[in-house]
Design a protein around this motif. Structure first.
Motif, PDB file in Angstrom:
ATOM      1  N   SER A   1       0.807  -1.217   0.000  1.00  0.00           N
ATOM      2  CA  SER A   1       0.000   0.000   0.000  1.00  0.00           C
ATOM      3  C   SER A   1       0.842   1.270   0.000  1.00  0.00           C
ATOM      4  CB  SER A   1      -0.934   0.018   1.217  1.00  0.00           C
ATOM      5  OG  SER A   1      -0.182   0.075   2.425  1.00  0.00           O
ATOM      6  N   ALA A   2       2.117   1.154   0.346  1.00  0.00           N
ATOM      7  CA  ALA A   2       2.983   2.338   0.424  1.00  0.00           C
ATOM      8  C   ALA A   2       3.988   2.401  -0.723  1.00  0.00           C
ATOM      9  CB  ALA A   2       3.730   2.350   1.758  1.00  0.00           C
ATOM     10  N   VAL A   3       4.623   1.268  -1.035  1.00  0.00           N
ATOM     11  CA  VAL A   3       5.645   1.236  -2.097  1.00  0.00           C
ATOM     12  C   VAL A   3       5.344   0.064  -3.043  1.00  0.00           C
ATOM     13  CG1 VAL A   3       7.517   2.454  -0.932  1.00  0.00           C
ATOM     14  CG2 VAL A   3       7.129   0.057  -0.389  1.00  0.00           C
ATOM     15  N   PRO A   4       4.304   0.181  -3.885  1.00  0.00           N
ATOM     16  CA  PRO A   4       3.871  -0.946  -4.737  1.00  0.00           C
ATOM     17  C   PRO A   4       4.973  -1.496  -5.646  1.00  0.00           C
ATOM     18  CG  PRO A   4       2.298   0.872  -4.809  1.00  0.00           C
ATOM     19  CD  PRO A   4       3.501   1.382  -4.088  1.00  0.00           C
ATOM     20  N   PHE A   5       5.865  -0.622  -6.136  1.00  0.00           N
ATOM     21  CA  PHE A   5       6.903  -1.044  -7.089  1.00  0.00           C
ATOM     22  C   PHE A   5       7.779  -2.160  -6.530  1.00  0.00           C
ATOM     23  CE2 PHE A   5      11.156  -0.662  -8.951  1.00  0.00           C
ATOM     24  CZ  PHE A   5      10.870  -0.687 -10.304  1.00  0.00           C
ATOM     25  N   SER A   6       8.000  -2.146  -5.219  1.00  0.00           N
ATOM     26  CA  SER A   6       8.920  -3.118  -4.622  1.00  0.00           C
ATOM     27  C   SER A   6       8.249  -4.442  -4.268  1.00  0.00           C
ATOM     28  CB  SER A   6       9.543  -2.512  -3.355  1.00  0.00           C
ATOM     29  OG  SER A   6       8.550  -2.305  -2.356  1.00  0.00           O
TER      30      SER A   6
ATOM     31  N   PHE B   1       4.563  -0.121 -12.008  1.00  0.00           N
ATOM     32  CA  PHE B   1       3.901   0.169 -10.729  1.00  0.00           C
ATOM     33  C   PHE B   1       4.494   1.440 -10.117  1.00  0.00           C
ATOM     34  CE2 PHE B   1       3.307  -4.454 -11.088  1.00  0.00           C
ATOM     35  CZ  PHE B   1       1.929  -4.525 -10.885  1.00  0.00           C
ATOM     36  N   PRO B   2       3.652   2.248  -9.457  1.00  0.00           N
ATOM     37  CA  PRO B   2       4.176   3.484  -8.827  1.00  0.00           C
ATOM     38  C   PRO B   2       5.157   3.150  -7.701  1.00  0.00           C
ATOM     39  CG  PRO B   2       1.883   3.101  -8.199  1.00  0.00           C
ATOM     40  CD  PRO B   2       2.195   2.105  -9.272  1.00  0.00           C
ATOM     41  N   ARG B   3       6.171   4.021  -7.554  1.00  0.00           N
ATOM     42  CA  ARG B   3       7.188   3.774  -6.529  1.00  0.00           C
ATOM     43  C   ARG B   3       6.665   4.036  -5.118  1.00  0.00           C
ATOM     44  NH1 ARG B   3      11.970   2.388  -8.235  1.00  0.00           N
ATOM     45  NH2 ARG B   3      12.510   2.680 -10.432  1.00  0.00           N
TER      46      ARG B   3
ATOM     47  N   GLU C   1      -3.824   8.199  -1.317  1.00  0.00           N
ATOM     48  CA  GLU C   1      -3.823   7.000  -2.164  1.00  0.00           C
ATOM     49  C   GLU C   1      -3.791   5.727  -1.323  1.00  0.00           C
ATOM     50  OE1 GLU C   1      -1.747   8.263  -6.344  1.00  0.00           O
ATOM     51  OE2 GLU C   1      -0.431   8.161  -4.585  1.00  0.00           O
ATOM     52  N   GLN C   2      -3.115   5.762  -0.203  1.00  0.00           N
ATOM     53  CA  GLN C   2      -3.116   4.582   0.675  1.00  0.00           C
ATOM     54  C   GLN C   2      -4.513   4.326   1.228  1.00  0.00           C
ATOM     55  OE1 GLN C   2       0.214   4.281   3.532  1.00  0.00           O
ATOM     56  NE2 GLN C   2       1.294   5.799   2.284  1.00  0.00           N
TER      57      GLN C   2
END
Length: 596
Positions: A514-519, A561-563, A569-570
């Protein structure tokens, strides 16, 4: 404004009586205090018996009694008139030394008793009333050591006591001679006259205002809304009460009304007081007649603390639903007038003072619209609750371990103000809910409903450009909402393929996703391929449906995916996750219904 409306409320209460036929509030110069014991004297001033004055509850409590108003003991020794605690009235108090308390339960307090004795002898010695003379004789003959010889109970120590003549009901302070004497004492104060800021009349100005008791977390001796005790607070040489001139009668009226609203033992008054966080929130109404005012107060109380009975609760919230759809209030509930004036006051303790957390002066029609909007903003499908939640129950979702003492006082005040005033919910509510979900992994309906409410109101007020759906929206292009849906689908795929696990992807990856989708999401999608491959062997139809959901969502997402996701957004991520997850539960329940 606050004090003037409280003074008007006192005048309304002064015309009403309780179920026993007693006035709801005491007259000027009197106060309702907890009196635990009544000492019955004979006409010669001898003590006949000590009678407890307690309620019949499982845990008996002192009964409230209208007595001459207490002295404000900020410093020095000041006895009360015809009643007091045992340190003054009998010269004894509980032994503070625990080691000695068993053998010697009390110690003498001669200075306070001598002050009480001399004060009353000076006032009563010339009276020919037999009750007042009996008390004079009692005080002349009483010694603190008599407490033991009279076999008085240790439970009496440090309690408030009053006196009566011959029988417990013949209270000395209620005798006509005593009340006449007390009225003279009230007039004899050497108070300076001035223009009262509340009434607008020229009258004696109160130097110190009566104490306000019952504020949650406040001192047992009470506190003050108006108080000046330092040179820095004085202006133009005016000290204490002269700095904000309020007449003695107006000071008595507003403090008596506020004490009535804060009183916990009175069931009716208790319906006028709510505790939200660390703030005691009181409310009252003004209308052309008492019945209309009481109807407004009762409705508001039931909205803030919904009744346990589901039918009664449904009636109340049906009214709000109809208001939200634009129907006039009096058409829905004829007993409620939209023109009724309504007041809400939030108070919090601040040492010996009381701070005003929030204050609302509005019409009941506007307040009802604000409350209706609150429930519209919270609304989710499927409904997130069986019985509508109170503000306190909602705030518990932000507290560590779900304990009310862990609710942020500032957040509680800001949220209450948002509900009753229709202003945006605090952004700290959204961040606090996200923090709690990361800590305990519980994405429940109440939390999601509050997130939705925060974002929906910000959209309606023009702070953000996109609203929030009430139920699953398959057409929404919002990337955070889609990512939340995607995470729910991935969780569903894992569950259908592997069954219950000690720690699934929600337990391990929700916070990061929910915070760093890219990872996170590339790794989760890789694992989902293996889960779907396994699922096709055991539940081919289920695999097809879930693969279809997965594909539809991914097709709407950008190529990368967004970083990171913002706080807003969360919140949308959590709402999307909840909506998608609930859609699977709804499908399961529908399937079970068809099978049955």
């Amino acid at each position: 404004m606050i004090l003037a409306s409280l003074a008007r409320y006192y005048r309304r209460l002064a015309t009403e009586t309780d179920e026993m036929g007693n006035p709801k509030v005491p007259p000027y110069g009197f106060s309702e205090e907890k009196i635990s014991w009544i000492l019955v004297l004979d006409k010669e001033g001898r003590l006949k018996i000590a009678v407890p004055n307690l309620t019949s509850d499982k845990k008996p409590q002192p009964k409230l009694m209208s007595v001459p108003r207490p002295e404000k003991r900020t410093s020095g020794i000041k006895p009360n008139f015809l009643w007091d605690k045992t340190a003054y009235a009998l010269g004894v108090e509980a032994n503070k030394n625990k080691a000695e308390a068993k053998e010697k339960p009390f110690t003498s307090s001669e200075k306070t008793f001598d002050a009480f004795k001399q004060y009353h002898l000076d006032l009563l010695q010339n009276s020919d009333d037999e009750g007042l003379q009996a008390l004079c004789c009692f005080l002349q003959n009483w010694q603190p050591a008599h407490f033991a010889t009279e076999n008085l109970p240790a439970e009496m120590l440090d309690a408030n006591i009053a006196f009566s003549l011959e029988k417990p009901t013949a209270l000395i302070h209620k005798r006509e001679a005593a009340q006449t004497l007390w009225a003279g004492c009230l007039k004899s104060d050497e108070a300076l006259e001035g223009l009262c800021l509340i009434s607008g009349d020229t009258a004696p100005i109160a130097r110190l205002h009566p104490a306000i008791k019952g504020v949650f977390g406040g001192q047992s001796s009470g506190g003050s809304i108006i108080s000046f005790n330092k040179e820095a607070f004085a202006s133009f040489g005016k000290e204490q009460g002269a700095n904000a001139p309020v007449s003695e009668q107006s000071a008595f009226a507003y403090t008596t009304a506020l004490n009535y609203l804060l009183r916990q033992r009175n069931q009716e008054a208790n319906n006028h007081c709510l505790t939200i966080g660390d703030a005691s929130t009181v409310f009252w109404a003004e209308a052309d007649d008492n019945a209309t005012a009481k109807a407004a107060e009762g409705f508001f109380a039931q909205v803030f603390t919904p009744p346990d009975d589901e039918q009664e609760s449904a009636k109340i919230f049906n009214v709000l639903e109809q208001i939200g759809k634009g129907r006039p209030l009096q058409e829905i509930a004829p007993e409620l007038s939209p023109n009724t004036r309504f007041y809400i006051l939030g108070l919090a303790p601040n040492a010996a003072r009381i701070s005003v957390r929030f204050w609302l002066d509005t019409t009941f029609g506007q307040l009802a619209e604000n409350l209706a909007q609150h429930w519209q903003d919270l609304a989710l499908e499927p409904c997130a609750w069986k019985t509508p939640p109170s503000i306190w129950r909602l705030l518990l979702q932000t507290a560590v371990l779900g304990k009310s003492e862990n609710i942020s006082p500032v957040l509680a005040g800001e949220m209450t103000r948002a509900v009753i005033c229709g202003t945006p919910y605090p952004l700290s509510l959204l961040s606090q809910l996200i923090t709690r979900i990361r800590a305990d992994g519980d994405v429940n309906g109440l939390r999601v409903a509050m997130m939705k409410a925060v974002l929906e109101r910000r959209f309606r007020k023009g702070f953000i450009e996109e609203g929030v759906p009430m139920s699953l929206n398959n057409e929404s292009p919002n990337r955070a909402y889609l990512l939340g849906r995607l995470f729910a689908v991935l969780e569903r795929i894992q569950y259908q393929a592997l069954g219950e696990l000690n720690a699934g992807i929600a337990d391990r990856y929700y916070g990061s996703a929910s915070a760093v989708p890219f990872s996170v999401f590339p790794r989760l999608l890789s694992g989902a391929k293996h889960h779907l491959s396994r699922l096709r062997k055991d539940k081919a139809g289920m695999a097809v449906n879930l693969d279809k959901d997965l594909g539809e969502i991914i097709a709407k997402l950008p190529e990368t995916f967004p970083r990171h996701l913002s706080i807003d957004e969360q919140g949308r991520f959590a709402i999307g996750y909840y909506h998608q997850k609930q859609s699977y539960f709804a499908k399961k329940e529908t399937a079970e219904t068809i099978e049955n």
